[in-house]
Write a protein that holds these residues in place. Structure first.
Motif, PDB file in Angstrom:
ATOM      1  N   GLY A 124       0.713  -1.194   0.065  1.00  0.00           N
ATOM      2  CA  GLY A 124       0.127  -0.090  -0.052  1.00  0.00           C
ATOM      3  C   GLY A 124       0.900   1.253   0.027  1.00  0.00           C
ATOM      4  O   GLY A 124       0.483   2.174  -0.877  1.00  0.00           O
ATOM      5  N   SER A 125       1.832   1.438   0.865  1.00  0.00           N
ATOM      6  CA  SER A 125       2.598   2.687   0.948  1.00  0.00           C
ATOM      7  C   SER A 125       3.390   3.228  -0.309  1.00  0.00           C
ATOM      8  O   SER A 125       2.841   4.249  -0.666  1.00  0.00           O
ATOM      9  N   LEU A 165       2.470   2.395  -3.290  1.00  0.00           N
ATOM     10  CA  LEU A 165       1.492   2.866  -4.427  1.00  0.00           C
ATOM     11  C   LEU A 165       0.577   4.262  -4.193  1.00  0.00           C
ATOM     12  O   LEU A 165       0.487   4.868  -4.843  1.00  0.00           O
ATOM     13  N   LEU A 166       0.458   4.534  -2.753  1.00  0.00           N
ATOM     14  CA  LEU A 166      -0.010   5.904  -2.327  1.00  0.00           C
ATOM     15  C   LEU A 166       0.944   6.927  -2.540  1.00  0.00           C
ATOM     16  O   LEU A 166       0.486   7.913  -3.096  1.00  0.00           O
ATOM     17  N   LYS A 167       2.273   6.590  -2.357  1.00  0.00           N
ATOM     18  CA  LYS A 167       3.271   7.649  -2.504  1.00  0.00           C
ATOM     19  C   LYS A 167       3.243   7.975  -4.022  1.00  0.00           C
ATOM     20  O   LYS A 167       3.694   9.180  -4.201  1.00  0.00           O
ATOM     21  N   LEU A 183      -0.568   6.329  -7.582  1.00  0.00           N
ATOM     22  CA  LEU A 183      -1.089   5.195  -8.293  1.00  0.00           C
ATOM     23  C   LEU A 183      -2.479   4.880  -7.463  1.00  0.00           C
ATOM     24  O   LEU A 183      -3.580   4.804  -8.255  1.00  0.00           O
ATOM     25  N   ALA A 184      -2.406   4.646  -6.104  1.00  0.00           N
ATOM     26  CA  ALA A 184      -3.481   4.282  -5.535  1.00  0.00           C
ATOM     27  C   ALA A 184      -4.173   5.961  -5.194  1.00  0.00           C
ATOM     28  O   ALA A 184      -3.432   6.740  -4.848  1.00  0.00           O
TER      29      ALA A 184
END
Lengths: 137, 318
Positions: B102-103, B105-107, B110-111
């Motif tokens: 998760g981390s 992808l958020l940075k 993309l998420a």
């Protein structure tokens, strides 16, 4: 073209706290399991006894094997298998911690919709974690 | 010419051979009903579980599916654990994978946090409901429904044609109100890509069903999240995959707590599964550029179809 960061500040806050809390979770899970299997700490229930009964439905299993569920482990700290179970509980808390962490960020940005939505989401997860729904077996 | 024949054979024969082997392998779970613990020492089962989930982790990444969807039907078919504990472990496998991915992808952007939060609130509530219903049902009914669901998933995976960059001319009112839009840097195109979504109410409705199914069967549900984000809402494929991971971490957390409170999580089973899957996905990510992903994907679809069929037959008591 150089890659630019397109995540907003709240999203970056979430990512930062998720990075730390999930890494801690993985370390705790590995440490707890090693302590359990290597017998570094005594166990509430032996692995052999778990294996004799793991074919039973969860509700039947707990009638035969007295292993804690939910938050019952807090009364048995210092046991290897309980430590391993506690680390799994922590993993299930990571998302709650991350969501709670970004509520002040949304408040600071005066983002009412997502403040309310995140508070509701935390409420739902805390509701589940507290065992208000699905508690007991 | 010979390479075309070889490729064709690999595409058809490999999935057929592997799924055939899977179908005819004896089920430890069936044997376990008669003689629960004495056939193999517990640590052998743990070792087998670790190796098995490690291999699952590799093929899951290469095939572009979450590990949870493979874990539950296959482990419940071949290991002596009750399906309650397999579903509990399956949720934790999916959750741990989502949390560790998760981390970054958020940075990278993309998420998308707003897209995920909008869908996860309703999805997590239905996920809790699904977990409660699933744990209250008799094993044979669970196997029957799991079999049908897994066979349906393999069909959807076979038929689905994702769209890398859907064109949305006009976002809907709800998505505008919730400010669900964004921009991400596409490494393939080497440029920024703007995106927005439409049909938000339809997406919300579908996430009720996805959450319920994830909770009921202990599946990650990425296989369903991605098509809804991509094909229904119109988010770019990369955003859909990354946001799906994030939604999964919220929905599976909600369901995992129900399993924890119902005593359906055993560290002895859950931890080697998590460790095997995490290591496997890391190796799988390295292999991603070196293997024929379309062949692996066909193998996974065939594996899912056979695992679903086995679950269905178990549900009928065959």
């Amino acid at each position: 073209m150089k890659e630019a960061v397109h995540a907003d500040k709240v999203q970056l806050d979430y990512a930062a706290v998720l990075g730390v809390t999930s890494t801690v979770g993985m370390v705790l899970i590995a440490a707890g399991y090693i302590a359990y299997l290597c017998g570094l700490l005594p166990s509430a229930v032996s692995a052999e006894e778990v294996a004799r009964n793991w074919h039973l439905k969860a509700s039947e299993f707990h009638k035969v094997v007295h292993f804690p569920s939910g938050w019952e482990w807090t009364g048995f700290l210092g046991l290897g298998d309980i430590l391993s179970y506690a680390s799994i509980n922590y993993l299930a808390l990571v998302t709650v911690i991350c969501l709670a962490w970004i509520i002040p960020s949304f408040v600071r940005e005066k983002d009412r919709i997502y403040t309310v939505m995140t508070i509701l989401q935390v409420f739902v997860l805390v509701f589940a974690a507290a065992g208000v729904v699905g508690g007991g077996h | 010419m010979s390479s075309i024949v070889r490729d064709g054979a690999a595409r058809v024969l490999l999935p057929a051979v592997i799924s055939g082997m899977l179908f005819f392998l004896p089920s430890a779970a069936c044997a376990a009903q008669v003689q629960p613990a004495d056939q193999l020492a517990w640590w052998v089962w743990m070792l087998l579980l670790f190796v098995f989930t490690f291999l699952l982790g590799i093929i899951a990444v290469v095939a572009g599916v979450g590990g949870g969807v493979l874990f539950v039907p296959i482990v419940s078919s071949f290991f002596p654990f009750h399906i309650d504990f397999v579903r509990g472990a399956g949720l934790l496998v999916a959750l741990s994978g989502a949390l560790s991915a998760g981390s970054p992808l958020l940075k990278k952007g993309l998420a998308n946090l707003k897209l995920a939060l909008s869908m996860a609130l309703i999805g997590s509530i239905s996920s809790i409901a699904g977990a409660m219903v699933g744990l209250a049902m008799p094993e044979r009914i669970v196997q029957l429904l799991l079999g049908l669901t897994i066979m349906f998933i393999s069909f959807v995976m076979y038929r689905a044609k994702n769209s890398a960059y859907p064109q949305i001319d006009k976002p809907d009112t709800l998505s505008k109100m919730l400010r669900i839009y964004g921009v991400y840097y596409d490494e393939h195109l080497k440029k920024d890509v703007d995106w927005q979504i439409h049909r938000t109410p339809v997406g919300l409705f579908l996430f009720i069903g996805i959450g319920f199914m994830a909770g009921m069967f202990g599946l990650g549900a990425g296989f369903a999240n991605v098509p809804v984000f991509n094909l229904v809402l119109g988010a770019p494929l990369r955003v859909s995959v990354a946001t799906s991971v994030f939604v999964l971490s919220i929905n599976d957390t909600a369901a995992a707590w129900v399993y924890l409170h119902k005593g359906a999580v055993l560290p002895l089973i859950a931890v080697p599964s998590i460790a095997g899957m995490m290591l496997g996905t890391k190796i799988g990510a390295r292999l991603l550029t070196k293997v024929h992903t379309s062949v692996v994907r066909r193998v996974v679809i065939a594996l899912l179809a056979v695992a679903g069929l086995r679950a269905l037959l178990k549900g009928f008591g065959i």
